[in-house]
Design a protein around this motif. Structure first.
Motif, short mmCIF file in Angstrom:
data_model
loop_
_atom_site.label_atom_id
_atom_site.label_comp_id
_atom_site.label_asym_id
_atom_site.label_seq_id
_atom_site.Cartn_x
_atom_site.Cartn_y
_atom_site.Cartn_z
N CYS A 81 0.84 -1.20 0.00
CA CYS A 81 0.00 0.00 0.00
C CYS A 81 0.87 1.25 0.00
CB CYS A 81 -0.93 0.00 1.21
SG CYS A 81 -1.96 1.46 1.36
N ARG A 82 1.87 1.28 0.87
CA ARG A 82 2.77 2.43 0.97
C ARG A 82 3.52 2.63 -0.34
NH1 ARG A 82 7.17 4.22 0.05
NH2 ARG A 82 8.13 5.84 1.22
N SER A 83 3.99 1.56 -0.94
CA SER A 83 4.74 1.64 -2.18
C SER A 83 3.88 2.18 -3.33
CB SER A 83 5.28 0.25 -2.53
OG SER A 83 5.93 0.27 -3.76
N CYS A 84 2.66 1.69 -3.45
CA CYS A 84 1.76 2.15 -4.50
C CYS A 84 1.40 3.62 -4.32
CB CYS A 84 0.50 1.30 -4.54
SG CYS A 84 0.78 -0.37 -5.11
N LEU A 85 1.14 4.02 -3.07
CA LEU A 85 0.83 5.42 -2.79
C LEU A 85 2.03 6.32 -3.10
CD1 LEU A 85 -1.28 5.22 0.45
CD2 LEU A 85 -1.94 6.37 -1.65
N ALA A 86 3.23 5.87 -2.75
CA ALA A 86 4.43 6.67 -3.01
C ALA A 86 4.62 6.88 -4.51
CB ALA A 86 5.66 5.99 -2.41
N ALA A 87 4.39 5.85 -5.30
CA ALA A 87 4.51 5.97 -6.76
C ALA A 87 3.45 6.92 -7.31
CB ALA A 87 4.40 4.61 -7.41
N ALA A 88 2.23 6.82 -6.81
CA ALA A 88 1.15 7.69 -7.27
C ALA A 88 1.41 9.15 -6.89
CB ALA A 88 -0.19 7.22 -6.70
N TRP A 102 3.86 7.49 4.86
CA TRP A 102 4.58 6.84 5.95
C TRP A 102 3.93 5.50 6.26
CZ3 TRP A 102 8.45 10.03 7.94
CH2 TRP A 102 8.36 11.37 7.61
N ARG A 103 4.75 4.53 6.65
CA ARG A 103 4.23 3.26 7.15
C ARG A 103 4.78 3.07 8.56
NH1 ARG A 103 5.72 -1.93 7.98
NH2 ARG A 103 7.77 -1.61 7.09
N ARG A 104 3.88 2.88 9.49
CA ARG A 104 4.24 2.61 10.88
C ARG A 104 3.54 1.33 11.29
NH1 ARG A 104 7.70 5.59 9.70
NH2 ARG A 104 8.22 7.57 10.67
N GLY A 105 4.29 0.25 11.38
CA GLY A 105 3.68 -1.05 11.70
C GLY A 105 2.76 -1.48 10.58
N ASN A 106 1.51 -1.72 10.90
CA ASN A 106 0.52 -2.13 9.91
C ASN A 106 -0.36 -0.97 9.44
OD1 ASN A 106 1.35 -4.80 9.87
ND2 ASN A 106 0.03 -5.35 11.58
N GLU A 107 0.07 0.25 9.70
CA GLU A 107 -0.73 1.42 9.32
C GLU A 107 0.04 2.30 8.35
OE1 GLU A 107 -3.33 1.97 13.38
OE2 GLU A 107 -1.43 3.06 13.22
N VAL A 108 -0.71 2.95 7.46
CA VAL A 108 -0.13 3.83 6.46
C VAL A 108 -0.74 5.23 6.64
CG1 VAL A 108 0.16 4.25 3.99
CG2 VAL A 108 0.18 1.91 4.85
N PHE A 109 0.11 6.25 6.58
CA PHE A 109 -0.32 7.63 6.79
C PHE A 109 0.12 8.52 5.65
CE2 PHE A 109 0.30 5.64 10.90
CZ PHE A 109 -0.84 5.97 11.59
N LEU A 110 -0.64 9.57 5.39
CA LEU A 110 -0.26 10.62 4.46
C LEU A 110 -0.08 11.90 5.26
CD1 LEU A 110 -2.79 10.11 1.51
CD2 LEU A 110 -0.42 9.34 1.65
N SER A 111 0.95 12.67 4.92
CA SER A 111 1.14 13.96 5.60
C SER A 111 1.51 15.00 4.56
CB SER A 111 2.23 13.86 6.66
OG SER A 111 3.50 13.67 6.06
N ARG A 112 1.16 16.23 4.89
CA ARG A 112 1.53 17.35 4.02
C ARG A 112 3.02 17.60 4.19
NH1 ARG A 112 -2.96 19.86 2.07
NH2 ARG A 112 -4.86 19.43 3.23
N ASP A 113 3.68 17.87 3.10
CA ASP A 113 5.11 18.18 3.13
C ASP A 113 5.26 19.68 3.31
OD1 ASP A 113 7.82 17.89 2.97
OD2 ASP A 113 7.89 17.79 0.79
N ILE A 114 5.50 20.09 4.55
CA ILE A 114 5.56 21.52 4.85
C ILE A 114 7.01 21.97 4.88
CG2 ILE A 114 4.22 23.20 6.13
CD1 ILE A 114 3.27 21.01 7.95
#
Length: 78
Positions: A48-55, A66-78
């Protein structure tokens, strides 16, 4: 193993879903969001993280994934 004849190759439709997801996040107010996905969507959090990063890279948006354990997060790049 066997071969099954088909009329045409099915179109990939995951790309547009991820682009819509990225646009929704960018246009929203949240600075950090958790991506809610199931095993039907992606095999693992790493995939999931890899596909999102490519997109995100293709969309040229300033978003980090970001991937932390079994969770994936999106954050704004400030």
């Amino acid at each position: 193993m066997k071969l099954i004849p088909v009329e045409q190759i099915p179109k990939m439709n995951g790309y547009h879903k991820l682009q819509d997801l990225i646009e929704k996040f960018v246009n929203g107010d949240a600075k950090i969001v958790k991506v809610d996905f199931t095993e039907d969507d992606y095999k693992s959090p790493t995939v999931c993280r890899s596909c999102l990063a490519a997109a995100i890279k293709r969309s040229k948006r300033s978003v980090k994934v970001w991937r932390r354990g079994n969770e994936v997060f999106l954050s704004r790049d400030i």
